[in-house]
Scaffold this motif. Structure first.
Motif, PDB file in Angstrom:
ATOM      1  N   ALA A  61    -121.909 -51.207  50.620  1.00  9.02           N
ATOM      2  CA  ALA A  61    -123.107 -51.503  51.414  1.00  9.02           C
ATOM      3  C   ALA A  61    -124.355 -51.390  50.543  1.00  9.02           C
ATOM      4  CB  ALA A  61    -123.199 -50.557  52.609  1.00  9.02           C
ATOM      5  N   LEU A  62    -124.401 -50.389  49.664  1.00  7.54           N
ATOM      6  CA  LEU A  62    -125.530 -50.240  48.743  1.00  7.54           C
ATOM      7  C   LEU A  62    -125.599 -51.432  47.798  1.00  7.54           C
ATOM      8  CD1 LEU A  62    -127.867 -48.545  47.610  1.00  7.54           C
ATOM      9  CD2 LEU A  62    -126.186 -47.383  46.163  1.00  7.54           C
ATOM     10  N   ARG A  63    -124.447 -51.874  47.316  1.00  6.34           N
ATOM     11  CA  ARG A  63    -124.408 -53.038  46.425  1.00  6.34           C
ATOM     12  C   ARG A  63    -124.932 -54.277  47.159  1.00  6.34           C
ATOM     13  NH1 ARG A  63    -119.797 -54.664  42.287  1.00  6.34           N
ATOM     14  NH2 ARG A  63    -120.446 -56.797  41.843  1.00  6.34           N
ATOM     15  N   GLN A  64    -124.531 -54.451  48.399  1.00  2.00           N
ATOM     16  CA  GLN A  64    -124.989 -55.595  49.190  1.00  2.00           C
ATOM     17  C   GLN A  64    -126.476 -55.477  49.473  1.00  2.00           C
ATOM     18  OE1 GLN A  64    -125.751 -55.470  52.848  1.00  2.00           O
ATOM     19  NE2 GLN A  64    -126.291 -57.609  52.794  1.00  2.00           N
ATOM     20  N   LEU A  65    -126.951 -54.273  49.767  1.00  3.20           N
ATOM     21  CA  LEU A  65    -128.379 -54.058  49.998  1.00  3.20           C
ATOM     22  C   LEU A  65    -129.169 -54.437  48.750  1.00  3.20           C
ATOM     23  CD1 LEU A  65    -130.658 -52.834  51.802  1.00  3.20           C
ATOM     24  CD2 LEU A  65    -130.233 -50.691  50.613  1.00  3.20           C
ATOM     25  N   TRP A  66    -128.634 -54.069  47.592  1.00  2.00           N
ATOM     26  CA  TRP A  66    -129.297 -54.385  46.327  1.00  2.00           C
ATOM     27  C   TRP A  66    -129.472 -55.888  46.196  1.00  2.00           C
ATOM     28  CZ3 TRP A  66    -131.675 -51.968  42.394  1.00  2.00           C
ATOM     29  CH2 TRP A  66    -131.888 -52.695  41.236  1.00  2.00           C
ATOM     30  N   LEU A  99    -133.714 -48.779  37.774  1.00  2.00           N
ATOM     31  CA  LEU A  99    -133.021 -49.671  38.699  1.00  2.00           C
ATOM     32  C   LEU A  99    -131.803 -50.325  38.054  1.00  2.00           C
ATOM     33  CD1 LEU A  99    -136.089 -51.309  40.456  1.00  2.00           C
ATOM     34  CD2 LEU A  99    -134.470 -49.682  41.451  1.00  2.00           C
ATOM     35  N   THR A 100    -131.925 -50.703  36.791  1.00  2.00           N
ATOM     36  CA  THR A 100    -130.788 -51.289  36.085  1.00  2.00           C
ATOM     37  C   THR A 100    -129.668 -50.264  35.946  1.00  2.00           C
ATOM     38  OG1 THR A 100    -132.250 -52.780  34.877  1.00  2.00           O
ATOM     39  CG2 THR A 100    -130.070 -52.418  33.939  1.00  2.00           C
ATOM     40  N   GLY A 101    -130.023 -49.026  35.665  1.00  2.00           N
ATOM     41  CA  GLY A 101    -129.021 -47.965  35.561  1.00  2.00           C
ATOM     42  C   GLY A 101    -128.288 -47.733  36.877  1.00  2.00           C
ATOM     43  N   VAL A 102    -129.044 -47.653  37.964  1.00  2.00           N
ATOM     44  CA  VAL A 102    -128.428 -47.452  39.284  1.00  2.00           C
ATOM     45  C   VAL A 102    -127.523 -48.632  39.622  1.00  2.00           C
ATOM     46  CG1 VAL A 102    -128.894 -47.315  41.770  1.00  2.00           C
ATOM     47  CG2 VAL A 102    -130.228 -45.932  40.168  1.00  2.00           C
ATOM     48  N   TRP A 103    -128.013 -49.850  39.414  1.00  2.00           N
ATOM     49  CA  TRP A 103    -127.202 -51.030  39.721  1.00  2.00           C
ATOM     50  C   TRP A 103    -125.922 -51.039  38.890  1.00  2.00           C
ATOM     51  CZ3 TRP A 103    -125.107 -55.084  37.048  1.00  2.00           C
ATOM     52  CH2 TRP A 103    -124.516 -56.068  37.835  1.00  2.00           C
ATOM     53  N   ALA A 104    -126.010 -50.704  37.599  1.00  2.00           N
ATOM     54  CA  ALA A 104    -124.826 -50.704  36.731  1.00  2.00           C
ATOM     55  C   ALA A 104    -123.793 -49.690  37.212  1.00  2.00           C
ATOM     56  CB  ALA A 104    -125.237 -50.416  35.288  1.00  2.00           C
ATOM     57  N   ILE A 105    -124.243 -48.528  37.636  1.00  2.00           N
ATOM     58  CA  ILE A 105    -123.326 -47.497  38.128  1.00  2.00           C
ATOM     59  C   ILE A 105    -122.637 -47.966  39.409  1.00  2.00           C
ATOM     60  CG2 ILE A 105    -123.222 -45.177  39.144  1.00  2.00           C
ATOM     61  CD1 ILE A 105    -125.464 -44.427  37.089  1.00  2.00           C
ATOM     62  N   VAL A 106    -123.416 -48.492  40.355  1.00  2.00           N
ATOM     63  CA  VAL A 106    -122.840 -48.969  41.623  1.00  2.00           C
ATOM     64  C   VAL A 106    -121.903 -50.146  41.377  1.00  2.00           C
ATOM     65  CG1 VAL A 106    -123.380 -50.030  43.853  1.00  2.00           C
ATOM     66  CG2 VAL A 106    -124.716 -48.085  43.049  1.00  2.00           C
ATOM     67  N   ALA A 108    -120.211 -50.861  38.667  1.00  2.00           N
ATOM     68  CA  ALA A 108    -118.989 -50.389  38.013  1.00  2.00           C
ATOM     69  C   ALA A 108    -118.076 -49.662  39.000  1.00  2.00           C
ATOM     70  CB  ALA A 108    -119.347 -49.467  36.841  1.00  2.00           C
ATOM     71  N   ALA A 109    -118.676 -48.878  39.893  1.00  2.00           N
ATOM     72  CA  ALA A 109    -117.881 -48.113  40.858  1.00  2.00           C
ATOM     73  C   ALA A 109    -117.227 -49.003  41.914  1.00  2.00           C
ATOM     74  CB  ALA A 109    -118.760 -47.062  41.533  1.00  2.00           C
ATOM     75  N   THR A 110    -117.836 -50.142  42.218  1.00  2.00           N
ATOM     76  CA  THR A 110    -117.332 -50.997  43.300  1.00  2.00           C
ATOM     77  C   THR A 110    -116.682 -52.291  42.814  1.00  2.00           C
ATOM     78  OG1 THR A 110    -119.476 -52.096  43.529  1.00  2.00           O
ATOM     79  CG2 THR A 110    -119.070 -50.165  44.932  1.00  2.00           C
ATOM     80  N   GLY A 111    -116.638 -52.502  41.518  1.00  2.00           N
ATOM     81  CA  GLY A 111    -116.196 -53.780  40.965  1.00  2.00           C
ATOM     82  C   GLY A 111    -114.866 -54.287  41.485  1.00  2.00           C
ATOM     83  N   LYS A 112    -113.821 -53.476  41.405  1.00  2.00           N
ATOM     84  CA  LYS A 112    -112.489 -53.925  41.826  1.00  2.00           C
ATOM     85  C   LYS A 112    -112.437 -54.197  43.327  1.00  2.00           C
ATOM     86  CE  LYS A 112    -109.877 -51.727  38.138  1.00  2.00           C
ATOM     87  NZ  LYS A 112    -108.904 -50.690  37.783  1.00  2.00           N
ATOM     88  N   THR A 113    -112.993 -53.297  44.114  1.00  2.00           N
ATOM     89  CA  THR A 113    -112.964 -53.486  45.568  1.00  2.00           C
ATOM     90  C   THR A 113    -113.812 -54.682  45.965  1.00  2.00           C
ATOM     91  OG1 THR A 113    -112.669 -51.113  45.843  1.00  2.00           O
ATOM     92  CG2 THR A 113    -113.325 -52.357  47.791  1.00  2.00           C
ATOM     93  N   HIS A 114    -114.955 -54.859  45.309  1.00  2.00           N
ATOM     94  CA  HIS A 114    -115.815 -56.003  45.603  1.00  2.00           C
ATOM     95  C   HIS A 114    -115.075 -57.316  45.339  1.00  2.00           C
ATOM     96  CE1 HIS A 114    -119.476 -58.353  45.978  1.00  2.00           C
ATOM     97  NE2 HIS A 114    -119.224 -58.892  44.792  1.00  2.00           N
ATOM     98  N   GLN A 115    -114.333 -57.380  44.244  1.00  2.00           N
ATOM     99  CA  GLN A 115    -113.582 -58.592  43.911  1.00  2.00           C
ATOM    100  C   GLN A 115    -112.459 -58.860  44.899  1.00  2.00           C
ATOM    101  OE1 GLN A 115    -112.323 -57.875  39.896  1.00  2.00           O
ATOM    102  NE2 GLN A 115    -114.162 -58.794  39.018  1.00  2.00           N
ATOM    103  N   ARG A 116    -111.882 -57.804  45.477  1.00  2.00           N
ATOM    104  CA  ARG A 116    -110.766 -57.966  46.410  1.00  2.00           C
ATOM    105  C   ARG A 116    -111.228 -58.169  47.857  1.00  2.00           C
ATOM    106  NH1 ARG A 116    -107.983 -52.898  45.932  1.00  2.00           N
ATOM    107  NH2 ARG A 116    -106.640 -53.705  47.554  1.00  2.00           N
TER     108      ARG A 116
END
Length: 169
Positions: A61-66, A99-106, A108-116
């Protein structure tokens, strides 16, 4: 016979331009004011992989909000940090780095689930519907049915969620 849901049906939420989040995923819609300006309403159902934990759903949800509010987030952060650091350029550099740091962390943490994550999109325009309207309505109906069965065990819920996930492909 199904029990009454704690929320309006997804079709009603879509018509009103109201987004929704659940254990199975989320519904994103064009807000009414933008739909009027654009002359179209978009709706997307995102179905997360079955078993996605609550923490991961929050990060998604945070990634989508971004991605949705990037401009507003950057502008607000720039204004605040410019005031704190005493200037536009130091504030801009610090804000962009943070902001770039926060986005990169989120990301990286959600990459696999986001792709699936699976999704179904529909669009309503003055010239008629577009996208996967029939499949959108079918998936929405099944998700409404899933949400209206509070007596399901966790395993039964996951099995039904998995079946819907497979169809949203």
């Amino acid at each position: 016979m199904t029990a009454k849901m704690k929320r309006p049906p997804l079709g009603t939420l879509t018509e009103k331009g109201i987004g929704f989040r659940s254990s199975w995923g989320r519904l994103d819609t064009t807000p009414p004011q933008f739909a009027k300006m654009l002359g179209a309403r978009d709706a997307t159902i995102f179905v997360y992989p079955p078993g996605t934990p609550k923490r991961m759903r929050s990060l998604l949800a945070l990634r989508q909000l971004w991605t949705t509010w990037t401009g507003a987030i950057i502008a607000t952060t720039l204004i605040i940090l410019a005031a704190i650091t005493g200037g536009l350029w130091p504030g801009t550099i610090f804000a962009l780095a943070a902001l770039t740091g926060v986005w990169a962390i989120v990301a990286a943490a959600t990459g696999k689930t986001h792709q699936r994550t699976r999704y179904v999109r529909a669009r309503a325009t003055p010239s008629g519907p577009a996208g996967e309207v029939e499949r959108f309505e079918q998936i929405a109906f099944q998700l409404d049915e899933l949400d209206s069965q509070p007596e399901l065990t966790a395993v039964e819920h996951e099995l039904l969620w998995g079946h819907i996930y497979d169809q949203a492909h």
